[in-house]
Write a protein that holds these residues in place. Structure first.
Motif, PDB file in Angstrom:
ATOM      1  N   MET A   1      35.469  27.023  37.433  1.00 39.73           N
ATOM      2  CA  MET A   1      35.526  25.576  37.373  1.00 39.73           C
ATOM      3  C   MET A   1      35.868  25.020  38.765  1.00 39.73           C
ATOM      4  SD  MET A   1      37.588  23.341  34.642  1.00 39.73           S
ATOM      5  CE  MET A   1      38.651  22.112  35.297  1.00 39.73           C
ATOM      6  N   THR A   2      35.108  24.055  39.200  1.00 42.30           N
ATOM      7  CA  THR A   2      35.304  23.462  40.515  1.00 42.30           C
ATOM      8  C   THR A   2      36.512  22.539  40.501  1.00 42.30           C
ATOM      9  OG1 THR A   2      32.924  23.502  40.877  1.00 42.30           O
ATOM     10  CG2 THR A   2      34.197  22.111  42.328  1.00 42.30           C
ATOM     11  N   LYS A   3      37.310  22.625  41.548  1.00 41.11           N
ATOM     12  CA  LYS A   3      38.471  21.760  41.699  1.00 41.11           C
ATOM     13  C   LYS A   3      38.018  20.456  42.337  1.00 41.11           C
ATOM     14  CE  LYS A   3      41.608  25.632  42.346  1.00 41.11           C
ATOM     15  NZ  LYS A   3      42.518  26.289  43.288  1.00 41.11           N
ATOM     16  N   THR A   4      38.567  19.359  41.848  1.00 41.94           N
ATOM     17  CA  THR A   4      38.178  18.038  42.328  1.00 41.94           C
ATOM     18  C   THR A   4      39.209  17.470  43.290  1.00 41.94           C
ATOM     19  OG1 THR A   4      37.019  17.585  40.260  1.00 41.94           O
ATOM     20  CG2 THR A   4      37.598  15.678  41.606  1.00 41.94           C
ATOM     21  N   VAL A   5      38.713  16.907  44.392  1.00 43.08           N
ATOM     22  CA  VAL A   5      39.545  16.193  45.351  1.00 43.08           C
ATOM     23  C   VAL A   5      39.163  14.727  45.256  1.00 43.08           C
ATOM     24  CG1 VAL A   5      40.095  15.879  47.797  1.00 43.08           C
ATOM     25  CG2 VAL A   5      39.779  18.180  46.880  1.00 43.08           C
ATOM     26  N   PRO A  20      30.570  15.995  51.783  1.00 43.78           N
ATOM     27  CA  PRO A  20      29.870  17.268  51.969  1.00 43.78           C
ATOM     28  C   PRO A  20      30.784  18.369  52.523  1.00 43.78           C
ATOM     29  CG  PRO A  20      28.741  15.502  53.165  1.00 43.78           C
ATOM     30  CD  PRO A  20      29.962  14.919  52.548  1.00 43.78           C
ATOM     31  N   PHE A  21      31.731  17.993  53.365  1.00 42.23           N
ATOM     32  CA  PHE A  21      32.686  18.962  53.901  1.00 42.23           C
ATOM     33  C   PHE A  21      33.509  19.585  52.769  1.00 42.23           C
ATOM     34  CE2 PHE A  21      37.167  19.482  55.279  1.00 42.23           C
ATOM     35  CZ  PHE A  21      37.006  20.622  56.032  1.00 42.23           C
ATOM     36  N   LEU A  22      34.003  18.759  51.871  1.00 42.71           N
ATOM     37  CA  LEU A  22      34.774  19.262  50.730  1.00 42.71           C
ATOM     38  C   LEU A  22      33.907  20.156  49.844  1.00 42.71           C
ATOM     39  CD1 LEU A  22      36.756  16.025  49.843  1.00 42.71           C
ATOM     40  CD2 LEU A  22      37.742  18.168  50.685  1.00 42.71           C
ATOM     41  N   GLN A  23      32.673  19.736  49.631  1.00 46.19           N
ATOM     42  CA  GLN A  23      31.766  20.539  48.801  1.00 46.19           C
ATOM     43  C   GLN A  23      31.488  21.887  49.445  1.00 46.19           C
ATOM     44  OE1 GLN A  23      28.721  17.510  48.445  1.00 46.19           O
ATOM     45  NE2 GLN A  23      29.497  16.845  46.452  1.00 46.19           N
ATOM     46  N   ASP A  24      31.329  21.924  50.764  1.00 47.21           N
ATOM     47  CA  ASP A  24      31.134  23.192  51.481  1.00 47.21           C
ATOM     48  C   ASP A  24      32.362  24.096  51.330  1.00 47.21           C
ATOM     49  OD1 ASP A  24      28.644  22.330  52.319  1.00 47.21           O
ATOM     50  OD2 ASP A  24      29.286  21.858  54.371  1.00 47.21           O
ATOM     51  N   GLY A  25      33.530  23.498  51.150  1.00 40.63           N
ATOM     52  CA  GLY A  25      34.770  24.254  50.982  1.00 40.63           C
ATOM     53  C   GLY A  25      35.029  24.682  49.549  1.00 40.63           C
ATOM     54  N   GLY A  26      34.109  24.354  48.645  1.00 41.43           N
ATOM     55  CA  GLY A  26      34.246  24.792  47.267  1.00 41.43           C
ATOM     56  C   GLY A  26      34.854  23.763  46.327  1.00 41.43           C
ATOM     57  N   ILE A 141      37.810  26.114  60.818  1.00 39.95           N
ATOM     58  CA  ILE A 141      39.271  26.129  60.691  1.00 39.95           C
ATOM     59  C   ILE A 141      39.700  25.102  59.644  1.00 39.95           C
ATOM     60  CG2 ILE A 141      41.453  25.601  61.874  1.00 39.95           C
ATOM     61  CD1 ILE A 141      40.064  26.696  64.463  1.00 39.95           C
ATOM     62  N   ALA A 142      39.130  23.894  59.710  1.00 39.71           N
ATOM     63  CA  ALA A 142      39.466  22.836  58.751  1.00 39.71           C
ATOM     64  C   ALA A 142      39.141  23.268  57.322  1.00 39.71           C
ATOM     65  CB  ALA A 142      38.728  21.546  59.109  1.00 39.71           C
ATOM     66  N   THR A 143      38.037  23.974  57.143  1.00 37.50           N
ATOM     67  CA  THR A 143      37.657  24.450  55.806  1.00 37.50           C
ATOM     68  C   THR A 143      38.711  25.406  55.264  1.00 37.50           C
ATOM     69  OG1 THR A 143      35.296  24.182  56.241  1.00 37.50           O
ATOM     70  CG2 THR A 143      35.905  25.716  54.489  1.00 37.50           C
ATOM     71  N   ARG A 144      39.142  26.332  56.082  1.00 34.56           N
ATOM     72  CA  ARG A 144      40.172  27.277  55.634  1.00 34.56           C
ATOM     73  C   ARG A 144      41.483  26.545  55.339  1.00 34.56           C
ATOM     74  NH1 ARG A 144      37.303  30.276  59.499  1.00 34.56           N
ATOM     75  NH2 ARG A 144      38.795  29.873  61.170  1.00 34.56           N
ATOM     76  N   MET A 145      41.776  25.529  56.125  1.00 44.37           N
ATOM     77  CA  MET A 145      43.016  24.774  55.903  1.00 44.37           C
ATOM     78  C   MET A 145      42.964  23.975  54.599  1.00 44.37           C
ATOM     79  SD  MET A 145      44.127  23.606  59.766  1.00 44.37           S
ATOM     80  CE  MET A 145      45.703  22.889  59.233  1.00 44.37           C
ATOM     81  N   ILE A 146      41.820  23.347  54.306  1.00 46.79           N
ATOM     82  CA  ILE A 146      41.760  22.581  53.044  1.00 46.79           C
ATOM     83  C   ILE A 146      41.818  23.509  51.837  1.00 46.79           C
ATOM     84  CG2 ILE A 146      40.563  20.549  53.971  1.00 46.79           C
ATOM     85  CD1 ILE A 146      38.097  21.630  52.269  1.00 46.79           C
ATOM     86  N   GLN A 147      41.282  24.711  51.987  1.00 43.79           N
ATOM     87  CA  GLN A 147      41.341  25.655  50.877  1.00 43.79           C
ATOM     88  C   GLN A 147      42.790  26.061  50.580  1.00 43.79           C
ATOM     89  OE1 GLN A 147      38.461  28.422  52.431  1.00 43.79           O
ATOM     90  NE2 GLN A 147      36.794  27.502  51.255  1.00 43.79           N
ATOM     91  N   ARG A 148      43.617  26.127  51.589  1.00 40.87           N
ATOM     92  CA  ARG A 148      45.048  26.401  51.373  1.00 40.87           C
ATOM     93  C   ARG A 148      45.783  25.146  50.908  1.00 40.87           C
ATOM     94  NH1 ARG A 148      47.989  30.642  53.188  1.00 40.87           N
ATOM     95  NH2 ARG A 148      49.662  29.192  53.707  1.00 40.87           N
ATOM     96  N   HIS A 149      45.398  24.003  51.448  1.00 38.14           N
ATOM     97  CA  HIS A 149      46.099  22.749  51.121  1.00 38.14           C
ATOM     98  C   HIS A 149      45.822  22.311  49.688  1.00 38.14           C
ATOM     99  CE1 HIS A 149      48.416  19.319  52.353  1.00 38.14           C
ATOM    100  NE2 HIS A 149      47.440  18.462  52.133  1.00 38.14           N
TER     101      HIS A 149
END
Length: 151
Positions: A1-5, A20-26, A141-149
């Motif tokens: 299930m996809t997480k929503t921001v 699109p950036f958030l979508q690329d990050g999953g 780097i930002a993608t990895r950071m949002i995945q942790r955040h």
């Protein structure tokens, strides 16, 4: 299930670049259309993006949006976004934290911040600029950071 921001204070940059950036990050991205929907949308989201732009389709300031979000989701991690680079945007975040009465940890996109313990915490103001998304290395780097955040 996809997480929503939640795109809580949408601005043209937020919708056109951040979605699109958030979508690329999953993640999926849900745009807040009006303040009446904030409680419901916040409850169904793992995090929120608040634009620091002067104007937004939602007629409240970034500080007011943050305060109202905290009333509905006190533990939700927040990402702030703007056109300004981190050094210029940091002073705005410092003022915002003072205005809402919290001692915030302010993080920008940097390799040294990728594993910061503050990521994912409600008192962390994570900041992404348009330039962070335009540069491929910084975007990664930002993608990895949002995945942790927004875990």
């Amino acid at each position: 299930m996809t997480k929503t921001v939640l795109l809580a204070r949408p601005h043209t940059f937020i919708v056109s670049e951040m979605k699109p950036f958030l979508q690329d990050g999953g993640f999926s991205a849900a745009k807040l259309e009006n303040m009446a929907d904030l409680a419901t949308q916040a409850k169904n989201s793992v995090g929120a993006v608040i634009s620091l732009a002067l104007s937004s389709s939602i007629g409240v300031s970034a500080a007011d949006m943050f305060t109202q979000m905290r009333q509905h989701s006190p533990r939700m991690p927040v990402l702030f976004a703007a056109m300004l680079d981190f050094d210029a945007g940091k002073s705005n975040l410092t003022r915002l934290a003072e205005q809402v009465g919290i001692q915030a940890t302010i993080l920008g996109v940097a390799a040294a911040n990728e594993t910061a313990a503050a990521l994912g915490k409600p008192d962390t103001f994570f900041y992404i600029s348009k330039d962070d998304l335009a540069d491929p290395a910084r975007r990664a780097i930002a993608t990895r950071m949002i995945q942790r955040h927004f875990r």
